[in-house]
Design a protein around this motif. Structure first.
Motif, PDB file in Angstrom:
ATOM      1  N   LYS A  86      -4.740   0.320   6.832  1.00 47.32           N
ATOM      2  CA  LYS A  86      -5.748  -0.751   6.917  1.00 47.32           C
ATOM      3  C   LYS A  86      -7.177  -0.198   6.834  1.00 47.32           C
ATOM      4  CE  LYS A  86      -4.084  -2.173  10.855  1.00 47.32           C
ATOM      5  NZ  LYS A  86      -2.932  -1.237  10.891  1.00 47.32           N
ATOM      6  N   SER A  87      -7.467   0.817   7.658  1.00 51.38           N
ATOM      7  CA  SER A  87      -8.832   1.355   7.680  1.00 51.38           C
ATOM      8  C   SER A  87      -9.174   2.005   6.343  1.00 51.38           C
ATOM      9  CB  SER A  87      -8.983   2.404   8.771  1.00 51.38           C
ATOM     10  OG  SER A  87      -8.488   1.897   9.965  1.00 51.38           O
ATOM     11  N   THR A  88      -8.219   2.735   5.809  1.00 47.35           N
ATOM     12  CA  THR A  88      -8.439   3.389   4.512  1.00 47.35           C
ATOM     13  C   THR A  88      -8.730   2.334   3.450  1.00 47.35           C
ATOM     14  OG1 THR A  88      -6.776   4.989   5.214  1.00 47.35           O
ATOM     15  CG2 THR A  88      -7.446   5.077   2.913  1.00 47.35           C
ATOM     16  N   ILE A  96       0.688  -3.574  10.432  1.00 50.15           N
ATOM     17  CA  ILE A  96       1.139  -2.739  11.557  1.00 50.15           C
ATOM     18  C   ILE A  96       0.385  -1.400  11.514  1.00 50.15           C
ATOM     19  CG2 ILE A  96       3.419  -3.864  11.540  1.00 50.15           C
ATOM     20  CD1 ILE A  96       4.584  -1.174  10.491  1.00 50.15           C
ATOM     21  N   PRO A  97       0.402  -0.634  12.604  1.00 49.89           N
ATOM     22  CA  PRO A  97      -0.317   0.640  12.599  1.00 49.89           C
ATOM     23  C   PRO A  97       0.137   1.561  11.465  1.00 49.89           C
ATOM     24  CG  PRO A  97       0.364   0.087  14.823  1.00 49.89           C
ATOM     25  CD  PRO A  97       1.009  -0.915  13.924  1.00 49.89           C
ATOM     26  N   ASN A  98      -0.842   2.286  10.942  1.00 54.97           N
ATOM     27  CA  ASN A  98      -0.568   3.351   9.973  1.00 54.97           C
ATOM     28  C   ASN A  98      -0.248   2.891   8.542  1.00 54.97           C
ATOM     29  OD1 ASN A  98      -0.727   6.178   9.987  1.00 54.97           O
ATOM     30  ND2 ASN A  98       1.482   6.355   9.766  1.00 54.97           N
ATOM     31  N   VAL A  99      -0.325   1.606   8.266  1.00 52.63           N
ATOM     32  CA  VAL A  99      -0.054   1.177   6.882  1.00 52.63           C
ATOM     33  C   VAL A  99      -1.244   1.447   5.960  1.00 52.63           C
ATOM     34  CG1 VAL A  99       1.756  -0.578   7.156  1.00 52.63           C
ATOM     35  CG2 VAL A  99      -0.638  -1.226   7.443  1.00 52.63           C
ATOM     36  N   ASN A 142       0.832  -1.202   0.000  1.00 53.13           N
ATOM     37  CA  ASN A 142       0.000   0.000   0.000  1.00 53.13           C
ATOM     38  C   ASN A 142       0.867   1.253   0.000  1.00 53.13           C
ATOM     39  OD1 ASN A 142      -2.494   1.356   0.044  1.00 53.13           O
ATOM     40  ND2 ASN A 142      -2.322   1.669   2.247  1.00 53.13           N
ATOM     41  N   VAL A 179      -1.003  -1.121  -4.307  1.00 52.18           N
ATOM     42  CA  VAL A 179      -2.251  -0.355  -4.248  1.00 52.18           C
ATOM     43  C   VAL A 179      -2.041   1.042  -3.646  1.00 52.18           C
ATOM     44  CG1 VAL A 179      -3.826  -2.322  -4.116  1.00 52.18           C
ATOM     45  CG2 VAL A 179      -2.891  -1.406  -2.013  1.00 52.18           C
ATOM     46  N   ASN A 180      -3.012   1.879  -3.915  1.00 51.85           N
ATOM     47  CA  ASN A 180      -3.114   3.173  -3.261  1.00 51.85           C
ATOM     48  C   ASN A 180      -4.516   3.229  -2.671  1.00 51.85           C
ATOM     49  OD1 ASN A 180      -3.613   5.823  -2.601  1.00 51.85           O
ATOM     50  ND2 ASN A 180      -2.772   6.676  -4.506  1.00 51.85           N
ATOM     51  N   ALA A 181      -4.583   2.953  -1.375  1.00 53.16           N
ATOM     52  CA  ALA A 181      -5.906   2.859  -0.730  1.00 53.16           C
ATOM     53  C   ALA A 181      -6.610   4.206  -0.708  1.00 53.16           C
ATOM     54  CB  ALA A 181      -5.747   2.327   0.691  1.00 53.16           C
ATOM     55  N   LYS A 182      -5.816   5.262  -0.794  1.00 53.47           N
ATOM     56  CA  LYS A 182      -6.396   6.594  -0.708  1.00 53.47           C
ATOM     57  C   LYS A 182      -7.197   6.942  -1.965  1.00 53.47           C
ATOM     58  CE  LYS A 182      -4.901  10.681   1.721  1.00 53.47           C
ATOM     59  NZ  LYS A 182      -3.764  11.442   2.244  1.00 53.47           N
TER      60      LYS A 182
HETATM   61  P1  G4P Z   1      -4.219   2.023   9.785  1.00 54.90           P
HETATM   62  O1  G4P Z   1      -5.691   1.714   9.814  1.00 54.90           O
HETATM   63  O2  G4P Z   1      -3.411   0.904   9.207  1.00 54.90           O
HETATM   64  O3  G4P Z   1      -3.652   2.466  11.094  1.00 54.90           O
HETATM   65  O4  G4P Z   1      -3.993   3.254   8.770  1.00 54.90           O
HETATM   66  P2  G4P Z   1      -5.044   4.342   8.240  1.00 54.90           P
HETATM   67  O5  G4P Z   1      -6.011   3.719   7.296  1.00 54.90           O
HETATM   68  O6  G4P Z   1      -5.570   5.112   9.385  1.00 54.90           O
HETATM   69  O7  G4P Z   1      -4.062   5.254   7.370  1.00 54.90           O
HETATM   70  C1  G4P Z   1      -2.988   5.953   7.939  1.00 54.90           C
HETATM   71  C2  G4P Z   1      -2.654   7.167   7.090  1.00 54.90           C
HETATM   72  O8  G4P Z   1      -2.194   6.746   5.802  1.00 54.90           O
HETATM   73  C3  G4P Z   1      -3.859   8.083   6.801  1.00 54.90           C
HETATM   74  O9  G4P Z   1      -3.361   9.400   6.714  1.00 54.90           O
HETATM   75  C4  G4P Z   1      -4.291   7.629   5.414  1.00 54.90           C
HETATM   76  O10 G4P Z   1      -4.995   8.644   4.708  1.00 54.90           O
HETATM   77  C5  G4P Z   1      -2.951   7.362   4.773  1.00 54.90           C
HETATM   78  N1  G4P Z   1      -3.023   6.403   3.653  1.00 54.90           N
HETATM   79  C6  G4P Z   1      -3.621   5.184   3.639  1.00 54.90           C
HETATM   80  N2  G4P Z   1      -3.429   4.574   2.460  1.00 54.90           N
HETATM   81  C7  G4P Z   1      -2.699   5.426   1.698  1.00 54.90           C
HETATM   82  C8  G4P Z   1      -2.160   5.352   0.366  1.00 54.90           C
HETATM   83  O11 G4P Z   1      -2.284   4.367  -0.357  1.00 54.90           O
HETATM   84  N3  G4P Z   1      -1.446   6.446  -0.046  1.00 54.90           N
HETATM   85  C9  G4P Z   1      -1.244   7.533   0.719  1.00 54.90           C
HETATM   86  N4  G4P Z   1      -0.541   8.534   0.221  1.00 54.90           N
HETATM   87  N5  G4P Z   1      -1.729   7.621   1.988  1.00 54.90           N
HETATM   88  C10 G4P Z   1      -2.440   6.592   2.464  1.00 54.90           C
HETATM   89  P3  G4P Z   1      -3.558  10.444   7.855  1.00 54.90           P
HETATM   90  O12 G4P Z   1      -2.485  11.429   7.720  1.00 54.90           O
HETATM   91  O13 G4P Z   1      -3.747   9.758   9.162  1.00 54.90           O
HETATM   92  O14 G4P Z   1      -4.910  11.089   7.487  1.00 54.90           O
HETATM   93  P4  G4P Z   1      -5.282  11.909   6.160  1.00 54.90           P
HETATM   94  O15 G4P Z   1      -4.004  12.450   5.591  1.00 54.90           O
HETATM   95  O16 G4P Z   1      -5.943  10.958   5.243  1.00 54.90           O
HETATM   96  O17 G4P Z   1      -6.190  12.952   6.681  1.00 54.90           O
END
Ligand code: G4P
Length: 279
Positions: A133-135, A128-131, A58, A85-88
């Motif tokens: 998962k929720s997104t 792990i945290p912040n990878v 991700n 992937v890019n979950a965002k």
């Molecule tokens: P977790 O459940 O594994 O702990 O992670 P979570 O989905 O909370 O995502 C952690 C941060 O990573 C979030 O940013 C989320 O937007 C960002 N993120 C998730 N997937 C991707 C991706 O594929 N690409 C990018 N660039 N970022 C991603 P945040 O700073 O906590 O919030 P926000 O910036 O979205 O407001």
């Protein structure tokens, strides 16, 4: 600087995950594409040894695409099915469903032999945290309308997100803990922001980042901040602070402030797409 992780509060999460693992067919593991080794907890291998395995790299939008390809090849050679992937934005996510089905081919064939038809594959997200998962769960489940499972208040049951007629996803991810056996790996996890910055010294992290980038992606910092690069990360950070007029009272360079925005720029891909590890 010593990078540490205190797994105390992870004990409960681990126990919960072990329970959840009993309910599922396939583990969908998320790692950060910028550090596909350091963000991967090796313990899940033993915990889920009998399950089908899918590995998602991700945040591929933030990583170096060539290195991501190399990592995918590396993990595929180890028997994983992988997707970048890019979950965002949802990029790559439409392939995940097929990959989950492929990973479960054996199970599906076994079901068929036993006369079990149309039983959906059950999947669980771990990482792990912040990878992300929720997104990822939100993006993946976007089109799914039905949440199945026991009604709240009746029985304590699991919530499953019915993705389509073939796949159900557990709606809560399994949280793994970062596990690293050397400080270089700890540093990389800190650099992507998975260890709380409050317990780390931002300037030290930023020095290390400047060192890494000048060594591995020469020109990136020069282009972003208009500074001359050199082998000494301290110097580079000081030049960035000067260029951006980060000053404390009395005209002393405010390195902490410069470190803060350099790390933030890096973590959000504003300096470029970089991978911190290669296979
Ligand atoms: P977790 O459940 O594994 O702990 O992670 P979570 O989905 O909370 O995502 C952690 C941060 O990573 C979030 O940013 C989320 O937007 C960002 N993120 C998730 N997937 C991707 C991706 O594929 N690409 C990018 N660039 N970022 C991603 P945040 O700073 O906590 O919030 P926000 O910036 O979205 O407001």
């Amino acid at each position: 600087m010593q990078y540490q992780w205190y797994p105390g509060h992870m004990t409960k999460a681990k126990r919960q995950m072990q329970e959840d693992l009993k309910l599922i067919d396939v583990v969908v593991e998320l790692v950060d594409a910028r550090i596909p080794l350091s963000s991967k907890n090796p313990d899940i291998q033993t915990m889920a040894s009998t399950k089908a395995r899918v590995l998602l790299l991700n945040k591929a939008d933030l990583a170096d695409p060539k290195k991501t390809d190399a990592w995918r090849a590396y993990y595929e050679a180890q028997g994983y099915l992988t997707v970048a992937v890019n979950a965002k934005t949802g990029l790559g996510i439409k392939n995940v469903n097929d990959v989950i089905m492929n990973a479960c081919e054996e199970k599906l064939a076994r079901d068929k032999r036993r006369g079990i038809m149309n039983r959906p594959v059950r999947a669980m997200i771990v990482g792990i945290p912040n990878v992300g998962k929720s997104t990822f769960i939100n993006a993946f489940a976007k089109k799914a309308i039905t949440k199945t499972g026991n009604k709240p208040g009746v029985t304590k049951g699991k919530q499953w997100i019915r993705l389509n007629k073939n796949v159900e996803l557990l709606d809560t991810p399994g949280i793994l803990w970062p596990k690293f056996d050397n400080q270089a790996m700890g540093l990389r996890i800190a650099l992507i922001g998975s260890i709380n910055d409050e317990i780390l010294v931002a300037t030290e992290l930023a020095y290390e980042l400047c060192n890494f980038l000048t060594g591995n992606y020469p020109g990136a910092l020069a282009q972003k901040y208009g500074v001359e690069e050199c082998a000494d990360g301290n110097q580079v950070l000081a030049r960035i602070a000067k260029k951006r007029a980060c000053l404390q009272k009395g005209g002393i360079l405010d390195l902490e402030k410069a470190a803060g925005f350099v790390l933030d720029d890096f973590r959000n891909g504003r300096i470029g797409n970089f991978s911190l590890e290669e296979p």
